[in-house]
Design an enzyme around this catalytic site. Structure first.
Site, mmCIF file in Angstrom:
data_model
loop_
_atom_site.group_PDB
_atom_site.id
_atom_site.type_symbol
_atom_site.label_atom_id
_atom_site.label_comp_id
_atom_site.label_asym_id
_atom_site.label_seq_id
_atom_site.Cartn_x
_atom_site.Cartn_y
_atom_site.Cartn_z
ATOM 1 N N THR A 161 -5.573 9.876 -9.320
ATOM 2 C CA THR A 161 -4.270 10.387 -8.853
ATOM 3 C C THR A 161 -3.786 11.407 -9.879
ATOM 4 O OG1 THR A 161 -3.166 8.437 -9.814
ATOM 5 C CG2 THR A 161 -3.658 8.389 -7.453
ATOM 6 N N LYS A 187 -9.534 4.321 -12.835
ATOM 7 C CA LYS A 187 -8.524 5.353 -12.744
ATOM 8 C C LYS A 187 -7.239 4.789 -13.325
ATOM 9 C CE LYS A 187 -5.481 6.001 -10.266
ATOM 10 N NZ LYS A 187 -3.985 5.759 -10.360
ATOM 11 N N THR A 198 -5.663 -4.339 -14.042
ATOM 12 C CA THR A 198 -5.375 -3.001 -14.520
ATOM 13 C C THR A 198 -5.285 -2.061 -13.343
ATOM 14 O OG1 THR A 198 -6.007 -1.299 -16.076
ATOM 15 C CG2 THR A 198 -7.777 -2.338 -14.855
ATOM 16 N N GLU A 280 -0.192 9.957 -19.264
ATOM 17 C CA GLU A 280 0.496 11.170 -18.814
ATOM 18 C C GLU A 280 1.201 11.863 -19.981
ATOM 19 O OE1 GLU A 280 1.156 9.691 -14.221
ATOM 20 O OE2 GLU A 280 2.728 9.325 -15.702
ATOM 21 N N ASN A 403 5.891 13.074 -14.067
ATOM 22 C CA ASN A 403 6.542 12.086 -13.208
ATOM 23 C C ASN A 403 7.710 12.651 -12.416
ATOM 24 O OD1 ASN A 403 5.305 9.274 -13.500
ATOM 25 N ND2 ASN A 403 5.276 10.093 -15.565
ATOM 26 N N SER A 408 6.030 15.786 -5.286
ATOM 27 C CA SER A 408 6.163 17.116 -4.687
ATOM 28 C C SER A 408 4.803 17.783 -4.522
ATOM 29 C CB SER A 408 7.063 17.988 -5.533
ATOM 30 O OG SER A 408 6.609 18.087 -6.852
#
Length: 408
Positions: A161, A187, A198, A280, A403, A408
């Site tokens: 993702t 992932k 996880t 991230e 995030n 979007s």
């Protein structure tokens, strides 16, 4: 292939994963959410395969997780299959989640000629949006036709993702003079603080392992690897780890086999740490070790408190050796600590001891360690023998950017 720049902590390349006899893979672009990329993965497993798994304990866990949990303890000589989609978590959609999961599992069972109890599904992506199951079921025939024992790398790509790179790890171990192989993919990038599972992880071995023994191994090793990582303290609704032992090598692994468990631990730890390195916005990989706690569990509580503190993580991002934030995180954890017994180190640099900054500490030494890409923070509580290590990353503005932009 991702929307975001590849993490600076990423491995140089995806590893060469061995073919696991009895396991084949296929992917397809089904348009579940993403355009122009594969987003559904099928793993087909030979008859005689045993399955084990661990899952999120979130009280809002998704329909696919609940379905897997209901099936994972069953015994069967039939083959099995794992169907995974990215882009939509199939979570918090009421009865639609159950309906979509049933549609996918029943269709996969029919196409593959398997009992529906042997179809395991996972969904990852946006929460609260109805899963367009028909986009997956309409591609199952195509997936079956494309199954290939050597396609595990493309499977790793299809389950991503916000990941910036696919994650894989492997090991080979000699058992009774024969070679047994293990390969895994994962992932995960955000919404990461696993709790008995996880993000999404799929591990395959050609060893023959009885289901109870396999489940015991997976549960115990997961607790020392995936349950010791955190990116942002947020436990996903969809955390799933599934492991399949196909038995195709003909080599039997018994419960407590130290060599096999060590190899499996290495694969699981590698995958867990890759998830952290793809956190991230991450720019630094951090190992936090706590010793001298009253128990191992209390050591982990302290380590997680440090690892999850936004103040600690932003100080690391800013390369600021702010040891006061470490003290703060220890104090708020809820586990036992004595201020005047605490010792703190940044790498090899003694920072604080006996309730105060160490006499030998120089701020520039601490700052030099913080400039590195791979950091260690060590705390000794001086109470007993409990110990734990947790792995995390820093917190940068990139986390906000990803995030804020996710849907979007």
């Amino acid at each position: 292939m991702g929307k975001y720049p590849v993490s600076p902590l990423a491995p140089a390349a995806f590893p060469d994963l061995p073919v696991i006899r009895g396991a084949s893979f296929a992917t397809v672009a089904a348009g579940v959410r993403y355009a122009g990329r594969t987003d559904v993965m099928l793993a087909h497993l030979a008859p005689g395969t045993t399955m084990a798994g661990v899952f999120t304990r979130s009280s809002t866990r998704s329909a696919p997780v609940l379905d897997c949990q209901a099936k994972i303890g069953g015994d069967s000589d039939a083959g099995a299959a794992i169907v995974v989609n990215s882009g939509n978590a199939n979570a918090f959609t009421g009865k639609n989640g159950v309906t979509a999961t049933e549609a996918v599992t029943k269709a996969a069972a029919e196409v593959l000629g398997l009992p529906v109890e042997r179809i395991f599904t996972s969904s990852t992506g946006v929460i609260g949006e109805k899963l367009p199951a028909e986009r997956i079921t309409s591609k199952l025939g195509e997936l079956k036709a494309a199954l290939d024992e050597g396609a595990i790398k493309v499977a790793a790509n299809a389950i991503m993702t916000t990941d910036t790179y696919p994650k894989g790890a492997a090991a080979e171990v000699e058992i009774g003079g024969e070679i047994v192989k293990i390969a895994g993919i994962a992932k995960g990038s955000g919404m990461i603080e696993p709790d008995m599972g996880t993000m999404l992880v799929y591990i395959f071995t050609d060893a023959k392992i009885a289901r109870p023994a396999l489940q015991d191994m997976v549960s115990a090793i997961s607790d020392k690897t995936f349950n010791c990582i955190t990116v942002d303290s947020d436990t996903s609704t969809s955390d799933t780890l599934l492991m399949a032992a196909t038995g195709a090598s003909g080599v039997t692994v018994e419960a407590g086999d130290a060599a096999f468990e060590e190899a499996l631990h290495g694969v699981m730890l590698d995958l867990a740490q890759q998830v952290v390195k793809d956190g991230e916005g991450a720019t630094k990989f951090v190992a936090i070790t706590v010793t001298g706690a009253r128990t191992d569990e209390e050591a982990r509580i302290h380590a997680k408190s440090i690892a999850n503190s936004p103040l600690v993580k932003t100080a690391i991002a800013g390369e600021d050796p702010n040891w006061g934030r470490i003290v703060m995180a220890i104090g708020k954890s809820g586990a036992e600590a004595d201020r005047d017994l605490i010792t703190i180190r940044f790498g090899d640099v003694l920072v604080a001891e006996k309730g105060w900054v160490a006499e030998t500490y120089r701020e520039e030494d601490g700052a030099d360690h913080m400039k590195g890409q791979n950091l260690t923070i060590s705390v000794d509580l001086g109470l007993a023998e409990g110990a734990a290590t947790v792995w995390t990353c820093d917190l940068t503005h990139g986390y906000i950017d990803i995030n804020a932009d996710y849907r979007s």
